[in-house]
Write a protein that holds these residues in place. Structure first.
Motif, PDB file in Angstrom:
ATOM      1  N   VAL A  75     -12.677  42.877 -56.707  1.00  4.05           N
ATOM      2  CA  VAL A  75     -13.372  43.487 -57.837  1.00  4.05           C
ATOM      3  C   VAL A  75     -14.012  42.463 -58.771  1.00  4.05           C
ATOM      4  CG1 VAL A  75     -12.982  44.790 -59.975  1.00  4.05           C
ATOM      5  CG2 VAL A  75     -12.004  45.604 -57.819  1.00  4.05           C
ATOM      6  N   VAL A  76     -13.285  41.409 -59.092  1.00  2.00           N
ATOM      7  CA  VAL A  76     -13.683  40.506 -60.186  1.00  2.00           C
ATOM      8  C   VAL A  76     -15.028  39.806 -59.979  1.00  2.00           C
ATOM      9  CG1 VAL A  76     -13.021  38.390 -61.413  1.00  2.00           C
ATOM     10  CG2 VAL A  76     -11.335  40.213 -61.028  1.00  2.00           C
ATOM     11  N   PRO A  77     -15.356  39.314 -58.783  1.00  2.00           N
ATOM     12  CA  PRO A  77     -16.627  38.584 -58.639  1.00  2.00           C
ATOM     13  C   PRO A  77     -17.863  39.376 -59.072  1.00  2.00           C
ATOM     14  CG  PRO A  77     -15.237  38.170 -56.738  1.00  2.00           C
ATOM     15  CD  PRO A  77     -14.561  39.251 -57.526  1.00  2.00           C
ATOM     16  N   ASP A  78     -17.818  40.685 -59.032  1.00  2.00           N
ATOM     17  CA  ASP A  78     -18.960  41.500 -59.451  1.00  2.00           C
ATOM     18  C   ASP A  78     -19.293  41.334 -60.929  1.00  2.00           C
ATOM     19  OD1 ASP A  78     -19.366  42.512 -56.946  1.00  2.00           O
ATOM     20  OD2 ASP A  78     -18.305  44.398 -57.298  1.00  2.00           O
ATOM     21  N   TYR A  79     -18.375  40.722 -61.690  1.00  2.00           N
ATOM     22  CA  TYR A  79     -18.581  40.601 -63.144  1.00  2.00           C
ATOM     23  C   TYR A  79     -18.935  39.178 -63.561  1.00  2.00           C
ATOM     24  CZ  TYR A  79     -16.759  45.253 -62.954  1.00  2.00           C
ATOM     25  OH  TYR A  79     -16.611  46.582 -62.640  1.00  2.00           O
ATOM     26  N   ARG A  80     -19.268  38.343 -62.585  1.00  2.00           N
ATOM     27  CA  ARG A  80     -19.678  36.965 -62.891  1.00  2.00           C
ATOM     28  C   ARG A  80     -20.898  36.923 -63.796  1.00  2.00           C
ATOM     29  NH1 ARG A  80     -19.603  32.104 -58.837  1.00  2.00           N
ATOM     30  NH2 ARG A  80     -17.388  31.958 -58.328  1.00  2.00           N
ATOM     31  N   ARG A  81     -21.757  37.918 -63.681  1.00  2.00           N
ATOM     32  CA  ARG A  81     -23.008  37.895 -64.440  1.00  2.00           C
ATOM     33  C   ARG A  81     -22.794  37.973 -65.943  1.00  2.00           C
ATOM     34  NH1 ARG A  81     -23.292  43.464 -62.421  1.00  2.00           N
ATOM     35  NH2 ARG A  81     -23.812  44.976 -64.070  1.00  2.00           N
ATOM     36  N   PHE A  82     -21.581  38.372 -66.349  1.00  2.00           N
ATOM     37  CA  PHE A  82     -21.307  38.458 -67.782  1.00  2.00           C
ATOM     38  C   PHE A  82     -20.720  37.165 -68.352  1.00  2.00           C
ATOM     39  CE2 PHE A  82     -21.008  42.935 -66.324  1.00  2.00           C
ATOM     40  CZ  PHE A  82     -22.062  43.445 -67.075  1.00  2.00           C
ATOM     41  N   VAL A  83     -20.443  36.183 -67.484  1.00  2.00           N
ATOM     42  CA  VAL A  83     -19.899  34.913 -67.967  1.00  2.00           C
ATOM     43  C   VAL A  83     -20.962  34.197 -68.788  1.00  2.00           C
ATOM     44  CG1 VAL A  83     -18.999  32.653 -67.308  1.00  2.00           C
ATOM     45  CG2 VAL A  83     -18.316  34.695 -66.020  1.00  2.00           C
ATOM     46  N   GLY A  84     -20.570  33.733 -69.953  1.00  2.00           N
ATOM     47  CA  GLY A  84     -21.506  33.006 -70.791  1.00  2.00           C
ATOM     48  C   GLY A  84     -20.909  32.755 -72.155  1.00  2.00           C
ATOM     49  N   PRO A  85     -21.605  32.004 -72.981  1.00  2.00           N
ATOM     50  CA  PRO A  85     -21.110  31.710 -74.331  1.00  2.00           C
ATOM     51  C   PRO A  85     -20.846  32.991 -75.120  1.00  2.00           C
ATOM     52  CG  PRO A  85     -23.040  30.376 -73.804  1.00  2.00           C
ATOM     53  CD  PRO A  85     -22.927  31.398 -72.725  1.00  2.00           C
ATOM     54  N   GLY A  86     -19.689  33.048 -75.731  1.00  2.00           N
ATOM     55  CA  GLY A  86     -19.372  34.196 -76.567  1.00  2.00           C
ATOM     56  C   GLY A  86     -18.751  35.366 -75.854  1.00  2.00           C
ATOM     57  N   THR A  87     -18.592  35.306 -74.526  1.00  2.00           N
ATOM     58  CA  THR A  87     -17.970  36.408 -73.785  1.00  2.00           C
ATOM     59  C   THR A  87     -16.543  36.039 -73.396  1.00  2.00           C
ATOM     60  OG1 THR A  87     -20.110  37.073 -72.879  1.00  2.00           O
ATOM     61  CG2 THR A  87     -18.145  37.958 -71.820  1.00  2.00           C
ATOM     62  N   LEU A  88     -15.619  36.886 -73.775  1.00  2.00           N
ATOM     63  CA  LEU A  88     -14.208  36.687 -73.465  1.00  2.00           C
ATOM     64  C   LEU A  88     -13.806  37.592 -72.320  1.00  2.00           C
ATOM     65  CD1 LEU A  88     -11.310  35.635 -74.227  1.00  2.00           C
ATOM     66  CD2 LEU A  88     -11.149  37.630 -75.751  1.00  2.00           C
ATOM     67  N   PHE A  89     -13.048  37.054 -71.368  1.00  2.00           N
ATOM     68  CA  PHE A  89     -12.485  37.838 -70.274  1.00  2.00           C
ATOM     69  C   PHE A  89     -10.978  37.952 -70.490  1.00  2.00           C
ATOM     70  CE2 PHE A  89     -16.515  36.564 -68.649  1.00  2.00           C
ATOM     71  CZ  PHE A  89     -16.899  37.553 -67.761  1.00  2.00           C
ATOM     72  N   LEU A  90     -10.455  39.160 -70.292  1.00  2.00           N
ATOM     73  CA  LEU A  90      -9.044  39.444 -70.521  1.00  2.00           C
ATOM     74  C   LEU A  90      -8.517  40.241 -69.333  1.00  2.00           C
ATOM     75  CD1 LEU A  90      -6.479  39.824 -72.374  1.00  2.00           C
ATOM     76  CD2 LEU A  90      -7.661  41.788 -73.373  1.00  2.00           C
ATOM     77  N   SER A  91      -7.384  39.815 -68.775  1.00  2.00           N
ATOM     78  CA  SER A  91      -6.797  40.531 -67.640  1.00  2.00           C
ATOM     79  C   SER A  91      -5.373  40.949 -67.941  1.00  2.00           C
ATOM     80  CB  SER A  91      -6.796  39.654 -66.390  1.00  2.00           C
ATOM     81  OG  SER A  91      -5.991  40.243 -65.368  1.00  2.00           O
ATOM     82  N   VAL A  92      -5.030  42.159 -67.500  1.00  2.00           N
ATOM     83  CA  VAL A  92      -3.646  42.630 -67.580  1.00  2.00           C
ATOM     84  C   VAL A  92      -3.072  42.851 -66.177  1.00  2.00           C
ATOM     85  CG1 VAL A  92      -3.965  43.651 -69.856  1.00  2.00           C
ATOM     86  CG2 VAL A  92      -4.329  45.067 -67.822  1.00  2.00           C
ATOM     87  N   ALA A  93      -3.680  42.240 -65.179  1.00  2.00           N
ATOM     88  CA  ALA A  93      -3.207  42.377 -63.791  1.00  2.00           C
ATOM     89  C   ALA A  93      -1.991  41.489 -63.564  1.00  2.00           C
ATOM     90  CB  ALA A  93      -4.323  42.002 -62.822  1.00  2.00           C
ATOM     91  N   ALA A  94      -0.902  42.078 -63.154  1.00  2.00           N
ATOM     92  CA  ALA A  94       0.344  41.336 -62.959  1.00  2.00           C
ATOM     93  C   ALA A  94       0.196  40.282 -61.865  1.00  2.00           C
ATOM     94  CB  ALA A  94       1.474  42.296 -62.606  1.00  2.00           C
TER      95      ALA A  94
END
Length: 266
Positions: A75-94
């Motif tokens: 799932v995660v690689p599809d969201y690479r396009r949002f990586v950039g200055p000012g964007t925080l990624f947060l995961s709750v996956a155990a």
């Protein structure tokens, strides 16, 4: 001030966080990606079945992954396009480490790994978080706001502790529910009607939890306050606190949970 968030996965935990954000005003625009179609129909929520439906002009301040660990790599690689200055990624996956998400998302990712628990559904959860070096002080404060919408928040600097956190607080609600089950079954075995035994166990566990929440006293002192010398509670605790009682069982249970958390990282 409300914020734009992208929530990936809206099961029990994702849904609890979403409700907390909207109720607290932490977010006023949330795009939810949930292939199962379980995202709630609420003001300020845009529902998508996949990444292709995300509005092209949407730029989230935070991307939250609330998916099962088994699907993270897909799932995660599809969201690479949002990586950039000012964007925080947060995961709750155990079990999934910061390093693994950095591999999947690429360099320069501001990332927080977090472990909440299911009492978040009633605003009484606790979440432990660990940040990578790319997370700014402002993003830490933002994380506190997001996670604090569903309960208490604690931070650790050593990510290796997250396996034990997962075993203690992540799985902890299930251990408490099992205690209620076991008490009810023991009451039934002692001759109580099944419905009464279940009610006594349920209300007692819930009430004791609320007392523990409200009281400044530590658990051992609260336990002693219930225990009269030579009384019935002391007789029962003599079994539960014996060498082969609750503590060694809990030690083994937490060790097993932490071990499985480490396995999920591989």
């Amino acid at each position: 001030m409300g914020r734009s968030l992208l929530l990936v996965g809206c099961g029990k935990m994702g849904g609890a966080m979403l409700e907390g954000w909207l109720a607290s005003g932490t977010a006023d625009r949330v795009v939810v990606v949930e292939p199962q179609g379980s995202a709630p129909d609420m003001p300020g929520v845009i529902r998508c079945a996949g990444t292709g439906q995300i509005p092209p002009d949407f730029r989230p301040e935070v991307v939250v992954f609330a998916v099962k660990p088994q699907v993270v790599d897909a799932v995660v690689p599809d969201y690479r396009r949002f990586v950039g200055p000012g964007t925080l990624f947060l995961s709750v996956a155990a079990g999934k480490t910061i390093a693994r998400f950095e591999e999947l998302l690429g360099g320069g990712t501001a990332f927080v790994r977090a472990m909440p628990n299911t009492p978040a559904a009633v605003g009484r959860g606790i979440t432990v978080a660990c940040a990578n070096a790319g997370v700014s002080a402002d993003q830490r404060r933002l994380t506190d706001l997001l996670l604090g919408a569903v309960g208490e928040v604690a931070w650790i600097e050593d990510e290796a502790l997250m396996d034990a956190v997962t075993a203690v607080s992540g799985g902890g609600p299930a251990y408490v529910f099992l205690l209620a089950e076991a008490m009810a079954e023991a009451g039934r075995a002692a001759g109580l009607p099944a419905d009464l035994a279940a009610r006594l166990a349920r209300v007692t566990v819930a009430g004791a939890g609320e007392l523990l929440h409200r009281s400044p006293l530590p658990p051992d002192e609260l336990r002693r306050n219930v225990t009269s010398p030579g009384g019935t509670t002391q007789a029962a605790l003599g079994v539960l606190m014996a060498q082969d009682g609750v503590q060694p069982l809990m030690d083994r249970a937490i060790a097993a949970g932490a071990r499985r958390s480490r396995e999920l990282a591989s």
